[in-house]
Enzyme design. Structure first.
Site, PDB file in Angstrom:
ATOM      1  N   TRP A   1       0.803  -1.225   0.000  1.00  0.00           N
ATOM      2  CA  TRP A   1       0.000   0.000   0.000  1.00  0.00           C
ATOM      3  C   TRP A   1       0.834   1.271   0.000  1.00  0.00           C
ATOM      4  O   TRP A   1       0.317   2.343  -0.285  1.00  0.00           O
ATOM      5  CB  TRP A   1      -0.916   0.034   1.236  1.00  0.00           C
ATOM      6  CG  TRP A   1      -0.244  -0.294   2.528  1.00  0.00           C
ATOM      7  CD1 TRP A   1      -0.242  -1.507   3.161  1.00  0.00           C
ATOM      8  CD2 TRP A   1       0.546   0.573   3.353  1.00  0.00           C
ATOM      9  NE1 TRP A   1       0.496  -1.445   4.315  1.00  0.00           N
ATOM     10  CE2 TRP A   1       0.995  -0.174   4.459  1.00  0.00           C
ATOM     11  CE3 TRP A   1       0.919   1.919   3.259  1.00  0.00           C
ATOM     12  CZ2 TRP A   1       1.791   0.359   5.468  1.00  0.00           C
ATOM     13  CZ3 TRP A   1       1.725   2.463   4.257  1.00  0.00           C
ATOM     14  CH2 TRP A   1       2.139   1.688   5.349  1.00  0.00           C
ATOM     15  N   ASN A   2       2.121   1.173   0.310  1.00  0.00           N
ATOM     16  CA  ASN A   2       2.864   2.409   0.578  1.00  0.00           C
ATOM     17  C   ASN A   2       3.307   3.152  -0.678  1.00  0.00           C
ATOM     18  O   ASN A   2       3.417   4.367  -0.673  1.00  0.00           O
ATOM     19  CB  ASN A   2       4.070   2.119   1.477  1.00  0.00           C
ATOM     20  CG  ASN A   2       5.067   1.177   0.825  1.00  0.00           C
ATOM     21  OD1 ASN A   2       4.692   0.196   0.192  1.00  0.00           O
ATOM     22  ND2 ASN A   2       6.338   1.459   0.986  1.00  0.00           N
TER      23      ASN A   2
ATOM     24  N   LYS B   1      -2.249  -8.482  -7.329  1.00  0.00           N
ATOM     25  CA  LYS B   1      -3.089  -8.197  -6.176  1.00  0.00           C
ATOM     26  C   LYS B   1      -2.503  -6.988  -5.433  1.00  0.00           C
ATOM     27  O   LYS B   1      -1.571  -7.114  -4.641  1.00  0.00           O
ATOM     28  CB  LYS B   1      -3.143  -9.385  -5.208  1.00  0.00           C
ATOM     29  CG  LYS B   1      -4.198  -9.191  -4.097  1.00  0.00           C
ATOM     30  CD  LYS B   1      -4.018 -10.145  -2.946  1.00  0.00           C
ATOM     31  CE  LYS B   1      -3.093  -9.608  -1.894  1.00  0.00           C
ATOM     32  NZ  LYS B   1      -3.612  -8.383  -1.198  1.00  0.00           N
ATOM     33  N   PRO B   2      -3.035  -5.799  -5.704  1.00  0.00           N
ATOM     34  CA  PRO B   2      -2.609  -4.645  -4.906  1.00  0.00           C
ATOM     35  C   PRO B   2      -3.297  -4.671  -3.548  1.00  0.00           C
ATOM     36  O   PRO B   2      -4.301  -5.361  -3.357  1.00  0.00           O
ATOM     37  CB  PRO B   2      -3.084  -3.458  -5.744  1.00  0.00           C
ATOM     38  CG  PRO B   2      -4.279  -3.970  -6.473  1.00  0.00           C
ATOM     39  CD  PRO B   2      -4.033  -5.437  -6.716  1.00  0.00           C
TER      40      PRO B   2
ATOM     41  N   GLY C   1       6.624  -6.652   0.757  1.00  0.00           N
ATOM     42  CA  GLY C   1       5.910  -6.579   2.022  1.00  0.00           C
ATOM     43  C   GLY C   1       6.833  -6.881   3.185  1.00  0.00           C
ATOM     44  O   GLY C   1       8.053  -6.701   3.104  1.00  0.00           O
TER      45      GLY C   1
ATOM     46  N   GLU D   1      10.882  -8.291  -2.002  1.00  0.00           N
ATOM     47  CA  GLU D   1      11.474  -7.125  -1.351  1.00  0.00           C
ATOM     48  C   GLU D   1      10.788  -6.961  -0.013  1.00  0.00           C
ATOM     49  O   GLU D   1       9.567  -6.757   0.051  1.00  0.00           O
ATOM     50  CB  GLU D   1      11.331  -5.844  -2.170  1.00  0.00           C
ATOM     51  CG  GLU D   1      12.152  -4.732  -1.541  1.00  0.00           C
ATOM     52  CD  GLU D   1      11.875  -3.362  -2.097  1.00  0.00           C
ATOM     53  OE1 GLU D   1      11.103  -2.619  -1.451  1.00  0.00           O
ATOM     54  OE2 GLU D   1      12.412  -3.048  -3.165  1.00  0.00           O
ATOM     55  N   LEU D   2      11.581  -7.026   1.066  1.00  0.00           N
ATOM     56  CA  LEU D   2      11.016  -7.124   2.401  1.00  0.00           C
ATOM     57  C   LEU D   2      11.440  -5.934   3.268  1.00  0.00           C
ATOM     58  O   LEU D   2      11.598  -4.837   2.766  1.00  0.00           O
ATOM     59  CB  LEU D   2      11.432  -8.472   3.005  1.00  0.00           C
ATOM     60  CG  LEU D   2      11.126  -9.687   2.098  1.00  0.00           C
ATOM     61  CD1 LEU D   2      11.657 -10.977   2.707  1.00  0.00           C
ATOM     62  CD2 LEU D   2       9.643  -9.785   1.788  1.00  0.00           C
TER      63      LEU D   2
ATOM     64  N   CYS E   1      10.195   1.632   2.140  1.00  0.00           N
ATOM     65  CA  CYS E   1      11.078   0.524   2.502  1.00  0.00           C
ATOM     66  C   CYS E   1      12.535   0.941   2.569  1.00  0.00           C
ATOM     67  O   CYS E   1      13.317   0.364   3.326  1.00  0.00           O
ATOM     68  CB  CYS E   1      10.894  -0.623   1.518  1.00  0.00           C
ATOM     69  SG  CYS E   1      11.081  -0.151  -0.214  1.00  0.00           S
TER      70      CYS E   1
ATOM     71  N   GLU F   1      12.000  -2.678  12.512  1.00  0.00           N
ATOM     72  CA  GLU F   1      11.557  -1.678  11.550  1.00  0.00           C
ATOM     73  C   GLU F   1      10.326  -0.956  12.083  1.00  0.00           C
ATOM     74  O   GLU F   1       9.362  -1.591  12.511  1.00  0.00           O
ATOM     75  CB  GLU F   1      11.233  -2.348  10.215  1.00  0.00           C
ATOM     76  CG  GLU F   1      10.804  -1.369   9.131  1.00  0.00           C
ATOM     77  CD  GLU F   1      10.508  -2.051   7.803  1.00  0.00           C
ATOM     78  OE1 GLU F   1      10.765  -1.449   6.750  1.00  0.00           O
ATOM     79  OE2 GLU F   1      10.007  -3.201   7.830  1.00  0.00           O
TER      80      GLU F   1
END
Length: 535
Positions: free
Chosen positions: A175-176, A199-200, A250, A272-273, A306, A404
């Protein structure tokens, strides 16, 4: 501290885009929602704008069956799309590039309304989307072209390296950064000849659907890119089981669970985490520039990025000077909820993020940390606003030290020598982004190479690597697997195939030729080949 922050956009009715901010949902919102996959009896959820808490859209939620049906359509469409000449696929991306820039006002409004970020931060998404469309619109044919390679035997062995699309790519977007990350993941997958089921996140689905609408107008076939809306607990299994490749952005825990599920199918994936990104300020750094850069690096998109900085290490000789300048500039930030360029920082996006940020700051206080500025929610501006916050004296036992935050909170630490700073920066399970500040860019580059992060910026927080689409972006350690952007961001969506044609001399001794004689001759030939240029 709160009174020193300037507030803009208060005491005014919220701006709207065709009524999307208010209720009921506007016809424009409904037109975008109509592009999502749905079917009879589909459930729906109502989403709200972070700035106001008012309704933005009612979104149909796909079931497992609807999601699998979308994959079936994408699979039927994929051979035709793959057969489309890559130069034609490039032209579609270049038309999309133009449309994004031409229609940016609506895109900016949508991103702000759904995410709550300031307009300048929303423009980062417009520019990143345009850059990605342009890069793959100009370079895909070259990157995907078959490559000749030196054969086993010169002139007699002809070897070619080719690339084939994987098939149907499943993309799960956060969502960011709903526009930028959609573009960075979806567009290269399409350029490589795959079809996509995306899937957004529900919170920012309209932004992704807006880009999908522009892609339609640019000439993309209807079933080449389909968008399903829903919760991962409902449709996640379908995405994993039906995809030929999965791209996920996410949290680290979710990424690890997803990787475990994908492993059983032996299909490819990129993740990507999370990150706990450090910034190192060397003793020779320009303090004013470093402090200004830190404001952007830490508080853009309210820290919900991120690659944003959450830890700053400043040499003891300039620490007090830097901290005073950084705090002064942070207090000068204008917070606001208007759809214009007056606010410097916007809102958090979800109630969950507000709770997480508030909990980290409260826990840091409880463990003895000092709040230099900020540290409080601002419901007087909007329901999800939180002040940009600088912490010092943060002990290791505080949650914010290693976890985080994903919000407008940064911790500042001192150090005595560079080796100590590098060690502290690397002392984390994450490795996504880092930043080094110095007047001596050669030395800064040397230090950058010692940091265990997928991207490192010198005299910038994150934008230099984020905006350079021609180089890969991704994380080390628990920050992910694989890369987006650059050649890697395209080629990961392909299967590699090598084809070699052998003529004349065989690669085994002919009948009647003693193996010892054959191997001796081949040994001599290998010695000759070693001295040939281009091998």
């Amino acid at each position: 501290m709160t009174s020193s922050l300037t507030v803009v956009g208060q005491n005014h009715e919220p701006a709207t885009i065709g009524g999307i901010v208010g209720a009921p949902p506007s016809a424009r919102a409904e037109a975008l929602v109509a592009r999502a996959v749905t079917g009879p009896g589909a459930e729906s959820v109502t989403m709200a704008a972070p700035f106001t808490g008012l309704r933005t859209a009612v979104l149909p939620q796909a079931s497992d069956a609807l999601t699998r049906a979308a994959f079936a359509r994408a699979r039927r469409a994929q051979p035709s799309w793959a057969a489309t000449d890559v130069t034609q696929r490039q032209r579609i991306l270049l038309r999309l590039h133009k449309l994004v820039l031409d229609r940016q006002r609506e895109g900016l409004d949508l991103v702000q309304i759904e995410s709550g970020k300031a307009r300048l931060d929303a423009f980062d998404e417009i520019s990143a989307t345009a850059l990605v469309a342009d890069y793959y619109g100009r370079h895909s044919a070259r990157l995907l072209a078959p490559r000749r390679a030196p054969g086993a035997l010169p002139l007699l062995t002809r070897a070619t390296h080719t690339r084939h699309p994987r098939g149907v790519v499943g993309i799960i977007s956060p969502w960011n950064y709903p526009l930028a990350l959609t573009a960075m993941d979806v567009l290269p997958a399409l350029a490589a000849g795959n079809t996509v089921v995306q899937k957004p996140d529900n919170q920012t689905a309209l932004s992704a659907l807006w880009l999908r609408e522009l892609a339609d107008e640019a000439g993309l076939p209807t079933d080449a890119w389909q968008i399903v809306l829903g919760r991962g607990s409902v449709i996640g299994d379908a995405i994993v089981e039906e995809s030929d490749y999965v791209c996920f952005t996410g949290s680290t825990p979710t990424g690890k669970r997803l990787a475990s599920a994908i492993a059983g199918r032996l299909t490819g994936y990129s993740l990507e985490l999370g990150g706990k990104n450090p910034m190192i300020v060397l003793p020779d750094a320009d303090v004013a520039k470093a402090a200004a850069g830190a404001v952007t690096a830490c508080f853009s998109s309210a820290g919900q990025l991120c690659v944003s900085v959450e830890r700053i290490y400043v040499h003891d000789s300039i620490r007090d000077h830097f901290l005073a300048e950084f705090a002064r500039r942070t207090r000068a930030l204008r917070l606001g909820a208007s759809l214009d360029y007056h606010a410097d920082m916007g809102s958090l996006t979800t109630e969950e993020q507000l709770r997480a940020v508030s909990a980290h700051v409260a826990d840091a206080r409880d463990h003895g940390a000092t709040v230099v500025t900020g540290g409080e929610p601002r419901p007087d501006i909007g329901p999800l606003f939180f002040e940009p916050t600088i912490l010092t004296n943060v002990p290791e036992r505080a949650a914010v030290f290693a976890e985080e935050t994903f919000g407008p909170v940064v911790s500042v630490y001192g150090y005595t020598d560079v080796d100590e700073a590098v060690g502290k920066a690397n002392e984390t399970v994450f490795g996504l982004n880092a930043s080094v500040w110095s007047r001596d860019t050669r030395r800064a580059r040397e230090i950058a190479a010692r940091l265990k992060a997928g991207t490192v910026n010198v005299n910038e927080g994150y934008a230099a690597t984020f905006g350079t689409v021609g180089v890969p972006m991704g994380g080390m350690k628990d920050s992910g697997v694989g890369r987006r952007n650059g050649a890697e961001g395209l080629l990961k969506y392909t299967e590699s195939q090598s084809i070699a044609v052998q003529r004349g001399l065989r690669l085994r001794p002919a009948r009647g030729v003693p193996p010892a004689l054959w191997t001796a001759a081949l040994t001599a030939g290998l010695r000759v080949l070693r001295r040939l240029p281009g091998r």
